[in-house]
Design an enzyme around this catalytic site. Structure first.
Site, PDB file in Angstrom:
ATOM      1  N   ASN A   9       8.697 -24.770  39.812  1.00 51.25           N
ATOM      2  CA  ASN A   9       7.865 -23.733  39.201  1.00 51.25           C
ATOM      3  C   ASN A   9       6.689 -23.483  40.144  1.00 51.25           C
ATOM      4  O   ASN A   9       5.761 -24.279  40.207  1.00 51.25           O
ATOM      5  CB  ASN A   9       7.362 -24.207  37.826  1.00 51.25           C
ATOM      6  CG  ASN A   9       6.328 -23.268  37.239  1.00 51.25           C
ATOM      7  OD1 ASN A   9       6.253 -22.090  37.623  1.00 51.25           O
ATOM      8  ND2 ASN A   9       5.525 -23.760  36.304  1.00 51.25           N
ATOM      9  N   LYS A  11       4.432 -21.286  39.990  1.00 48.32           N
ATOM     10  CA  LYS A  11       3.236 -20.742  39.339  1.00 48.32           C
ATOM     11  C   LYS A  11       2.741 -19.513  40.144  1.00 48.32           C
ATOM     12  O   LYS A  11       3.555 -18.767  40.677  1.00 48.32           O
ATOM     13  CB  LYS A  11       2.151 -21.816  39.213  1.00 48.32           C
ATOM     14  CG  LYS A  11       2.696 -23.119  38.633  1.00 48.32           C
ATOM     15  CD  LYS A  11       1.619 -24.055  38.210  1.00 48.32           C
ATOM     16  CE  LYS A  11       2.240 -25.394  37.840  1.00 48.32           C
ATOM     17  NZ  LYS A  11       1.367 -26.217  37.027  1.00 48.32           N
ATOM     18  N   HIS A  96       5.455 -22.074  28.802  1.00 48.83           N
ATOM     19  CA  HIS A  96       4.777 -23.088  29.614  1.00 48.83           C
ATOM     20  C   HIS A  96       3.381 -23.337  29.033  1.00 48.83           C
ATOM     21  O   HIS A  96       2.745 -22.412  28.511  1.00 48.83           O
ATOM     22  CB  HIS A  96       4.688 -22.594  31.059  1.00 48.83           C
ATOM     23  CG  HIS A  96       4.242 -23.659  32.022  1.00 48.83           C
ATOM     24  ND1 HIS A  96       2.912 -24.010  32.158  1.00 48.83           N
ATOM     25  CD2 HIS A  96       4.944 -24.448  32.869  1.00 48.83           C
ATOM     26  CE1 HIS A  96       2.826 -24.977  33.061  1.00 48.83           C
ATOM     27  NE2 HIS A  96       4.033 -25.262  33.512  1.00 48.83           N
ATOM     28  N   GLU A  98       0.593 -23.575  30.379  1.00 46.79           N
ATOM     29  CA  GLU A  98      -0.458 -22.691  30.932  1.00 46.79           C
ATOM     30  C   GLU A  98      -0.417 -21.324  30.265  1.00 46.79           C
ATOM     31  O   GLU A  98      -1.466 -20.699  30.060  1.00 46.79           O
ATOM     32  CB  GLU A  98      -0.292 -22.590  32.459  1.00 46.79           C
ATOM     33  CG  GLU A  98      -0.706 -23.897  33.139  1.00 46.79           C
ATOM     34  CD  GLU A  98      -0.008 -24.176  34.458  1.00 46.79           C
ATOM     35  OE1 GLU A  98       0.628 -23.277  35.023  1.00 46.79           O
ATOM     36  OE2 GLU A  98      -0.099 -25.335  34.912  1.00 46.79           O
ATOM     37  N   GLU A 165       7.259 -31.324  28.821  1.00 47.65           N
ATOM     38  CA  GLU A 165       6.151 -31.387  29.764  1.00 47.65           C
ATOM     39  C   GLU A 165       4.879 -31.816  29.039  1.00 47.65           C
ATOM     40  O   GLU A 165       4.146 -30.954  28.493  1.00 47.65           O
ATOM     41  CB  GLU A 165       5.922 -30.017  30.390  1.00 47.65           C
ATOM     42  CG  GLU A 165       7.096 -29.508  31.184  1.00 47.65           C
ATOM     43  CD  GLU A 165       6.647 -28.589  32.312  1.00 47.65           C
ATOM     44  OE1 GLU A 165       6.993 -28.886  33.458  1.00 47.65           O
ATOM     45  OE2 GLU A 165       5.933 -27.612  32.056  1.00 47.65           O
ATOM     46  N   GLY A 171       0.041 -31.396  36.656  1.00 52.90           N
ATOM     47  CA  GLY A 171      -0.928 -31.163  37.733  1.00 52.90           C
ATOM     48  C   GLY A 171      -2.022 -32.212  37.832  1.00 52.90           C
ATOM     49  O   GLY A 171      -3.029 -32.001  38.498  1.00 52.90           O
ATOM     50  N   SER A 204       3.811 -33.842  37.036  1.00 56.59           N
ATOM     51  CA  SER A 204       3.536 -34.653  38.225  1.00 56.59           C
ATOM     52  C   SER A 204       4.775 -35.353  38.781  1.00 56.59           C
ATOM     53  O   SER A 204       4.710 -36.501  39.216  1.00 56.59           O
ATOM     54  CB  SER A 204       2.417 -35.663  37.930  1.00 56.59           C
ATOM     55  OG  SER A 204       1.211 -34.977  37.636  1.00 56.59           O
TER      56      SER A 204
HETATM   57  C1  PEP Z   1       4.685 -27.463  35.806  1.00 50.87           C
HETATM   58  O1  PEP Z   1       3.959 -26.571  36.216  1.00 50.87           O
HETATM   59  O2  PEP Z   1       5.594 -27.195  35.032  1.00 50.87           O
HETATM   60  C2  PEP Z   1       4.428 -28.827  36.258  1.00 50.87           C
HETATM   61  C3  PEP Z   1       5.133 -29.781  35.730  1.00 50.87           C
HETATM   62  O3  PEP Z   1       3.441 -28.999  37.224  1.00 50.87           O
HETATM   63  P1  PEP Z   1       3.201 -30.317  38.126  1.00 50.87           P
HETATM   64  O4  PEP Z   1       4.563 -30.772  38.621  1.00 50.87           O
HETATM   65  O5  PEP Z   1       2.315 -29.867  39.217  1.00 50.87           O
HETATM   66  O6  PEP Z   1       2.595 -31.353  37.234  1.00 50.87           O
END
Ligand code: PEP
Length: 241
Positions: A9, A11, A96, A98, A165, A171, A204
């Protein structure tokens, strides 16, 4: 058996030129990628046309990061499922954290998006996850079960991916213990009528923890944010052992 899917992803990262540069570095590593897994790049809308032309339907599938529930109309700034399939997009990330946090996405709007994506032949990747406060308050199970129930009203479970998630792991570098992610994903599977839905872990994920994550029996893949931006690093994740 659920299909194994490793998805990046991106973003709001990468211009068209940067997306092509990534692809050059990334593609060479795919010769080593076993056939048992699907590789997906969820790129910004603006990078999808150039990626689609360059991929020519090869090993990598394309994903988008959002989709509106109407086919067309007065929805300034939105993109419909038909616009995405025309570009050769196969997957779309929906709900998501975000989008939920910054753009008012709810379980109900995520549900509408999932249904419209499926109608157009896209495979939705529905994201669910609890916040740190909810986890600390012992509400993880209730939050996840509610998100799944509301997000999947009238949804065809034969054409669906779910990503667990935990928000506190996104992040932050603070990965959820692989065994704990496995436990929550097992709980999600219990809520589903189709036990073969692919359920990914996201939060992460890095080259140095992917092997342990993918060794868990309930985890069928990963949704990778930051670590999917680097071609060599994402290649290591995709080629997990
Ligand atoms: C994501 O944006 O779905 C995500 C899991 O980000 P990260 O891997 O950076 O934690």
């Amino acid at each position: 058996m659920p299909k194994i899917i490793i998805a990046g992803n991106w973003k709001m990262h990468k211009t068209q030129a940067e997306a092509l540069e990534f692809l050059q570095g990334f593609k060479s590593h795919l010769d080593e990628t076993p056939d048992d897994r699907e590789v997906v790049l969820c790129a910004p809308f603006t990078a999808l046309p150039v990626l689609s032309k360059t991929l020519h339907g090869g090993r990598i599938r394309l994903g988008a990061q959002n989709v509106h529930w109407e086919r067309s109309g007065a929805y300034t700034g939105e993109i419909s499922a038909a616009m995405l399939t025309e570009l050769g997009v196969h997957y779309v990330v929906i709900g998501h954290s975000e989008r939920r946090q910054y753009f008012g996405e709810t379980d109900e709007t995520a549900n509408l998006r999932v249904i419209s994506a499926q109608k157009q032949g896209l495979i939705p990747i529905l994201c669910v996850g609890e916040s740190k406060a909810q986890r600390d308050a012992g509400e993880t199970e209730t939050v996840i079960i509610n998100q799944i129930k509301r997000g999947l009203v009238d949804v065809d479970q034969s054409n669906l991916v779910i990503a667990y998630e935990p928000i506190w792991a996104i992040g932050t570098g603070d990965t959820c213990e692989a065994t704990e992610a496995n436990r929550v994903i097992g709980l999600i599977r219990e809520q589903l009528s189709n036990k073969d839905v692919t359920i990914q872990y996201g939060g992460s994920v890095k080259p140095d923890n992917i092997d342990e994550i993918m060794a868990q029996p309930e985890i069928d893949g990963a949704l990778v944010g930051g670590a999917s931006l680097d071609a060599a690093g994402f290649a290591r994740i995709v080629n997990y052992r």
